[in-house]
Design a protein around this motif. Structure first.
Motif, PDB file in Angstrom:
ATOM      1  N   ARG A  11       6.565   0.567  10.932  1.00 17.75           N
ATOM      2  CA  ARG A  11       5.361   0.734  10.104  1.00 17.75           C
ATOM      3  C   ARG A  11       5.769   0.687   8.632  1.00 17.75           C
ATOM      4  O   ARG A  11       6.708   1.357   8.222  1.00 17.75           O
ATOM      5  CB  ARG A  11       4.692   2.069  10.416  1.00 17.75           C
ATOM      6  N   VAL A  12       5.051  -0.121   7.870  1.00 21.99           N
ATOM      7  CA  VAL A  12       5.366  -0.290   6.448  1.00 21.99           C
ATOM      8  C   VAL A  12       4.201   0.220   5.610  1.00 21.99           C
ATOM      9  O   VAL A  12       3.036  -0.110   5.881  1.00 21.99           O
ATOM     10  CB  VAL A  12       5.607  -1.782   6.109  1.00 21.99           C
ATOM     11  N   ALA A  13       4.517   1.039   4.597  1.00 23.11           N
ATOM     12  CA  ALA A  13       3.499   1.497   3.645  1.00 23.11           C
ATOM     13  C   ALA A  13       3.834   0.949   2.267  1.00 23.11           C
ATOM     14  O   ALA A  13       5.002   0.746   1.941  1.00 23.11           O
ATOM     15  CB  ALA A  13       3.469   3.024   3.598  1.00 23.11           C
ATOM     16  N   ILE A  14       2.803   0.704   1.484  1.00 25.09           N
ATOM     17  CA  ILE A  14       2.992   0.115   0.155  1.00 25.09           C
ATOM     18  C   ILE A  14       2.358   1.016  -0.896  1.00 25.09           C
ATOM     19  O   ILE A  14       1.188   1.398  -0.764  1.00 25.09           O
ATOM     20  CB  ILE A  14       2.352  -1.287   0.086  1.00 25.09           C
ATOM     21  N   GLY A  34       7.668  -7.922  13.987  1.00 21.93           N
ATOM     22  CA  GLY A  34       8.156  -6.555  14.192  1.00 21.93           C
ATOM     23  C   GLY A  34       7.683  -5.540  13.171  1.00 21.93           C
ATOM     24  O   GLY A  34       8.131  -4.397  13.197  1.00 21.93           O
ATOM     25  N   LEU A  35       6.792  -5.921  12.256  1.00 21.23           N
ATOM     26  CA  LEU A  35       6.342  -4.998  11.214  1.00 21.23           C
ATOM     27  C   LEU A  35       4.818  -4.895  11.195  1.00 21.23           C
ATOM     28  O   LEU A  35       4.114  -5.875  11.451  1.00 21.23           O
ATOM     29  CB  LEU A  35       6.796  -5.475   9.830  1.00 21.23           C
ATOM     30  N   THR A  36       4.313  -3.709  10.876  1.00 24.63           N
ATOM     31  CA  THR A  36       2.863  -3.505  10.726  1.00 24.63           C
ATOM     32  C   THR A  36       2.600  -2.815   9.396  1.00 24.63           C
ATOM     33  O   THR A  36       3.316  -1.867   9.044  1.00 24.63           O
ATOM     34  CB  THR A  36       2.329  -2.487  11.777  1.00 24.63           C
ATOM     35  N   LEU A  37       1.556  -3.245   8.699  1.00 27.24           N
ATOM     36  CA  LEU A  37       1.135  -2.541   7.482  1.00 27.24           C
ATOM     37  C   LEU A  37       0.331  -1.314   7.905  1.00 27.24           C
ATOM     38  O   LEU A  37      -0.753  -1.448   8.476  1.00 27.24           O
ATOM     39  CB  LEU A  37       0.274  -3.468   6.611  1.00 27.24           C
ATOM     40  N   SER A  38       0.875  -0.109   7.660  1.00 24.80           N
ATOM     41  CA  SER A  38       0.212   1.100   8.163  1.00 24.80           C
ATOM     42  C   SER A  38      -0.587   1.830   7.092  1.00 24.80           C
ATOM     43  O   SER A  38      -1.604   2.451   7.400  1.00 24.80           O
ATOM     44  CB  SER A  38       1.238   2.062   8.768  1.00 24.80           C
ATOM     45  N   ALA A  39      -0.116   1.800   5.842  1.00 27.52           N
ATOM     46  CA  ALA A  39      -0.793   2.604   4.809  1.00 27.52           C
ATOM     47  C   ALA A  39      -0.520   2.027   3.426  1.00 27.52           C
ATOM     48  O   ALA A  39       0.474   1.338   3.211  1.00 27.52           O
ATOM     49  CB  ALA A  39      -0.286   4.044   4.863  1.00 27.52           C
ATOM     50  N   ARG A  56      -7.200  -8.206   7.810  1.00 28.63           N
ATOM     51  CA  ARG A  56      -7.599  -8.225   9.229  1.00 28.63           C
ATOM     52  C   ARG A  56      -7.513  -6.822   9.831  1.00 28.63           C
ATOM     53  O   ARG A  56      -8.331  -6.418  10.622  1.00 28.63           O
ATOM     54  CB  ARG A  56      -6.699  -9.183  10.016  1.00 28.63           C
ATOM     55  N   ARG A  57      -6.446  -6.089   9.435  1.00 27.44           N
ATOM     56  CA  ARG A  57      -6.283  -4.719   9.953  1.00 27.44           C
ATOM     57  C   ARG A  57      -6.083  -3.785   8.766  1.00 27.44           C
ATOM     58  O   ARG A  57      -4.940  -3.531   8.356  1.00 27.44           O
ATOM     59  CB  ARG A  57      -5.076  -4.654  10.889  1.00 27.44           C
ATOM     60  N   PRO A  58      -7.191  -3.314   8.169  1.00 30.25           N
ATOM     61  CA  PRO A  58      -7.057  -2.502   6.950  1.00 30.25           C
ATOM     62  C   PRO A  58      -6.202  -1.259   7.196  1.00 30.25           C
ATOM     63  O   PRO A  58      -6.380  -0.557   8.202  1.00 30.25           O
ATOM     64  CB  PRO A  58      -8.513  -2.118   6.615  1.00 30.25           C
ATOM     65  N   PRO A  59      -5.252  -0.991   6.300  1.00 34.41           N
ATOM     66  CA  PRO A  59      -4.368   0.171   6.451  1.00 34.41           C
ATOM     67  C   PRO A  59      -5.061   1.456   6.008  1.00 34.41           C
ATOM     68  O   PRO A  59      -6.119   1.410   5.369  1.00 34.41           O
ATOM     69  CB  PRO A  59      -3.219  -0.161   5.496  1.00 34.41           C
ATOM     70  N   ASP A  69       4.720   9.880   5.689  1.00 34.67           N
ATOM     71  CA  ASP A  69       4.172  10.468   6.925  1.00 34.67           C
ATOM     72  C   ASP A  69       3.675   9.371   7.860  1.00 34.67           C
ATOM     73  O   ASP A  69       3.567   9.576   9.068  1.00 34.67           O
ATOM     74  CB  ASP A  69       2.964  11.383   6.628  1.00 34.67           C
ATOM     75  N   ALA A  70       3.326   8.222   7.280  1.00 37.28           N
ATOM     76  CA  ALA A  70       2.642   7.186   8.068  1.00 37.28           C
ATOM     77  C   ALA A  70       3.463   5.917   8.206  1.00 37.28           C
ATOM     78  O   ALA A  70       2.957   4.900   8.683  1.00 37.28           O
ATOM     79  CB  ALA A  70       1.308   6.848   7.396  1.00 37.28           C
ATOM     80  N   ALA A  71       4.729   5.957   7.764  1.00 40.89           N
ATOM     81  CA  ALA A  71       5.498   4.710   7.756  1.00 40.89           C
ATOM     82  C   ALA A  71       6.988   4.967   7.957  1.00 40.89           C
ATOM     83  O   ALA A  71       7.489   6.045   7.646  1.00 40.89           O
ATOM     84  CB  ALA A  71       5.292   3.991   6.423  1.00 40.89           C
ATOM     85  N   ASP A  72       7.660   3.951   8.463  1.00 47.07           N
ATOM     86  CA  ASP A  72       9.125   3.989   8.570  1.00 47.07           C
ATOM     87  C   ASP A  72       9.760   3.449   7.300  1.00 47.07           C
ATOM     88  O   ASP A  72      10.877   3.820   6.944  1.00 47.07           O
ATOM     89  CB  ASP A  72       9.570   3.127   9.763  1.00 47.07           C
ATOM     90  N   ILE A  73       9.042   2.540   6.628  1.00 50.62           N
ATOM     91  CA  ILE A  73       9.530   1.935   5.386  1.00 50.62           C
ATOM     92  C   ILE A  73       8.432   2.086   4.332  1.00 50.62           C
ATOM     93  O   ILE A  73       7.284   1.694   4.581  1.00 50.62           O
ATOM     94  CB  ILE A  73       9.824   0.425   5.564  1.00 50.62           C
ATOM     95  N   VAL A  74       8.773   2.655   3.192  1.00 51.00           N
ATOM     96  CA  VAL A  74       7.809   2.787   2.092  1.00 51.00           C
ATOM     97  C   VAL A  74       8.250   1.840   0.972  1.00 51.00           C
ATOM     98  O   VAL A  74       9.387   1.905   0.509  1.00 51.00           O
ATOM     99  CB  VAL A  74       7.766   4.244   1.568  1.00 51.00           C
ATOM    100  N   VAL A  75       7.343   0.951   0.582  1.00 52.37           N
ATOM    101  CA  VAL A  75       7.685  -0.038  -0.450  1.00 52.37           C
ATOM    102  C   VAL A  75       7.059   0.399  -1.767  1.00 52.37           C
ATOM    103  O   VAL A  75       5.824   0.518  -1.869  1.00 52.37           O
ATOM    104  CB  VAL A  75       7.164  -1.442  -0.060  1.00 52.37           C
ATOM    105  N   GLU A  76       7.895   0.631  -2.749  1.00 53.60           N
ATOM    106  CA  GLU A  76       7.428   1.071  -4.078  1.00 53.60           C
ATOM    107  C   GLU A  76       7.148  -0.161  -4.934  1.00 53.60           C
ATOM    108  O   GLU A  76       8.052  -0.936  -5.211  1.00 53.60           O
ATOM    109  CB  GLU A  76       8.519   1.965  -4.716  1.00 53.60           C
ATOM    110  N   CYS A  77       5.880  -0.344  -5.318  1.00 62.02           N
ATOM    111  CA  CYS A  77       5.476  -1.480  -6.174  1.00 62.02           C
ATOM    112  C   CYS A  77       4.565  -0.979  -7.283  1.00 62.02           C
ATOM    113  O   CYS A  77       3.521  -1.594  -7.576  1.00 62.02           O
ATOM    114  CB  CYS A  77       4.694  -2.521  -5.402  1.00 62.02           C
ATOM    115  N   ALA A  78       4.908   0.135  -7.870  1.00 64.24           N
ATOM    116  CA  ALA A  78       4.061   0.775  -8.889  1.00 64.24           C
ATOM    117  C   ALA A  78       4.851   0.835 -10.203  1.00 64.24           C
ATOM    118  O   ALA A  78       6.009   0.424 -10.233  1.00 64.24           O
ATOM    119  CB  ALA A  78       3.677   2.168  -8.395  1.00 64.24           C
ATOM    120  N   PRO A  79       4.276   1.347 -11.271  1.00 70.48           N
ATOM    121  CA  PRO A  79       5.082   1.510 -12.482  1.00 70.48           C
ATOM    122  C   PRO A  79       6.244   2.481 -12.224  1.00 70.48           C
ATOM    123  O   PRO A  79       6.142   3.374 -11.378  1.00 70.48           O
ATOM    124  CB  PRO A  79       4.083   2.109 -13.487  1.00 70.48           C
TER     125      PRO A  79
END
Ligand SMILES: NC(=O)C1=CN([C@@H]2O[C@H](COP(=O)(O)OP(=O)(O)OC[C@H]3O[C@@H](n4cnc5c(N)ncnc54)[C@H](OP(=O)(O)O)[C@@H]3O)[C@@H](O)[C@H]2O)C=CC1
Ligand SMILES: O=C([O-])CC(=O)C(=O)O
Length: 274
Positions: A11-14, A34-39, A56-59, A69-79
Motif C-alpha cells: 500500500r502506497v500513500a502520498i 504489486g502496488l495500490t494507492l491507499s491514502a 478509478r479507486r479514490p484513496p 497507518d494506512a500504507a507500507d510506503i509513504v511518498v513525501e511530495c510536499a514542501p
C-alpha cells in the motif's frame, strides 16, 4: 509478470498532490505491479476534489502524520517544511518513506537513525538527476571530487531564499549570472526548492560538505540543466541532464517519473540498475 493478489500488494500513500504527487497518484491508479494507492494527504482537499474523483479507486484522505497507518510506503511530495511531519510517524511505524524534498533531510538527519531503530527505511530517488547508480558504485571505492553546475530559467529560481536575502534582481537578466558557489549543504539552504538533486548526489557520494556546486540564473535556457563531474579511483565520469519543467517551473517533469520507477522496483521481478 507475477500474479499477486490484492492482499500481497504494497500500500502506497502520498503526501502532497502537486506537480510530483499528482503524477505518482495517477500512475498508481492506472496500475503498477504489486502496488495500490491507499491514502493521500493534502493541505486543502477541496482543491483536489476533481482530480481525486477522477481516479478509478479514490484513496482515503488522511492527515499527513497518519499516512503510515494506512500504507507500507509513504511518498513525501510536499514542501520540505513538511518533511519531518510526514516521515517521522511513518518510519516510527517501520514503514518505508520515499523522500523527494531531499534537502530537508540534512536538517533532519536523525530520521535515518529513527528509521533504523524502528525497522523503517528512507528511500531517496534519483529524482531530477542522473547517474546516482554510478556514484553509488564509485563510492564503494574512493571518490576524490564531485562538482555540479545547475542552470535554471529565471522562473525556476524566483523566490529562492538566497536571492531574496541578497536582494538580487534576476528579472531583468540578459545573460547568465552565477548566483552561488559552495557546498551542497549551503546550496540547499539558499535554494531549498531548486537543488534537492545536489543533496541526493551528495548523499549517494561524498556528502553535502564535500560536494561542490554552482547555481546559475540563466535567461538563455528553457530547461533545468544539471551537469556533474565525478573523479574517482575507479572512473572519471561526466553527466548531464536537461529537464523540461513541469507545471511547477522549479520542478523537472522527470522527477515524478523517477519516483514511479523507484516504486515499480519495489515489487518488480526483473530489476535493472542499482
Ligand atoms: N528530489 C528531486 O529531484 C526533486 C525534488 N523536488 C522537491 O519535491 C517537492 C514537491 O515538489 P512539487 O510537487 O513540484 O511541489 P508543488 O508545489 O507542485 O506541490 C506541493 C504539494 O504539497 C502540498 N502541501 C503543502 N503543504 C502541505 C501540508 N501541510 N500538508 C499536505 N500537503 C501539503 C501542496 O498542497 P496544495 O496543492 O494544496 O498547495 C501541493 O499539493 C518540493 O520540496 C520540491 O522542492 C522538486 C524537484 C526535484
Ligand atoms: O527539477 C529539477 O531540475 C531539480 C530541482 O528542482 C531540485 O533538485 O529541487
Amino acid at each position: 509478470m507475477t500474479d499477486q493478489n490484492a492482499q500481497n500488494e504494497l500500500r502506497v500513500a502520498i503526501a502532497g498532490l502537486g506537480s510530483i504527487g499528482s503524477k505518482i497518484a495517477a500512475a498508481l491508479d492506472q496500475g503498477v505491479e504489486g502496488l495500490t494507492l491507499s491514502a493521500i494527504a493534502v493541505r486543502d482537499p477541496a482543491k483536489h476534489q476533481a482530480f481525486l474523483s477522477g481516479l478509478r479507486r479514490p484513496p482515503q484522505i488522511l492527515a499527513i502524520d497518519q499516512l503510515g497507518d494506512a500504507a507500507d510506503i509513504v511518498v513525501e511530495c510536499a514542501p520540505s517544511s513538511q518533511l519531518r511531519a510526514i516521515v517521522e510517524p511513518a518510519v516510527k511505524r517501520g514503514r518505508a518513506a520515499v523522500v523527494v524534498s531531499v534537502g530537508g533531510l540534512l536538517d533532519n538527519f536523525d530520521l535515518v537513525d529513527l528509521a533504523r531503530t524502528n525497522g523503517g527505511r528512507i528511500l531517496v530517488p534519483t529524482g531530477a538527476l542522473i547517474g546516482l547508480d554510478a556514484v553509488n558504485a564509485a563510492v564503494v571505492g574512493t571518490i576524490h571530487s564531485v562538482k555540479m553546475v545547475t542552470r535554471k530559467p529565471i522562473d525556476g529560481l524566483k523566490g529562492a531564499p538566497f536571492i531574496v536575502e541578497n536582494n538580487i534582481d534576476i528579472d531583468n537578466l540578459r545573460e547568465p549570472l552565477k548566483l552561488f558557489e559552495g557546498s551542497a549543504r549551503e546550496a540547499a539552504k539558499g535554494f531549498p526548492a531548486n537543488v534537492n538533486v545536489a543533496v541526493a548526489l551528495s548523499l549517494a557520494g561524498i556528502g553535502p560538505d564535500r560536494t561542490q556546486m554552482q547555481v546559475w540564473a540563466d535567461p538563455t535556457v528553457t530547461r533545468n540543466v544539471h551537469r556533474i563531474e565525478v573523479e574517482a579511483d575507479s572512473a572519471r565520469f561526466s553527466m548531464g541532464i536537461e529537464n523540461i519543467p513541469s507545471e511547477n517551473p522549479k520542478t523537472g517533469m522527470i522527477t515524478a517519473l523517477s519516483v514511479i520507477a523507484l516504486l515499480r522496483k519495489q515489487r518488480a521481478t526483473l530489476c535493472v540498475g542499482t
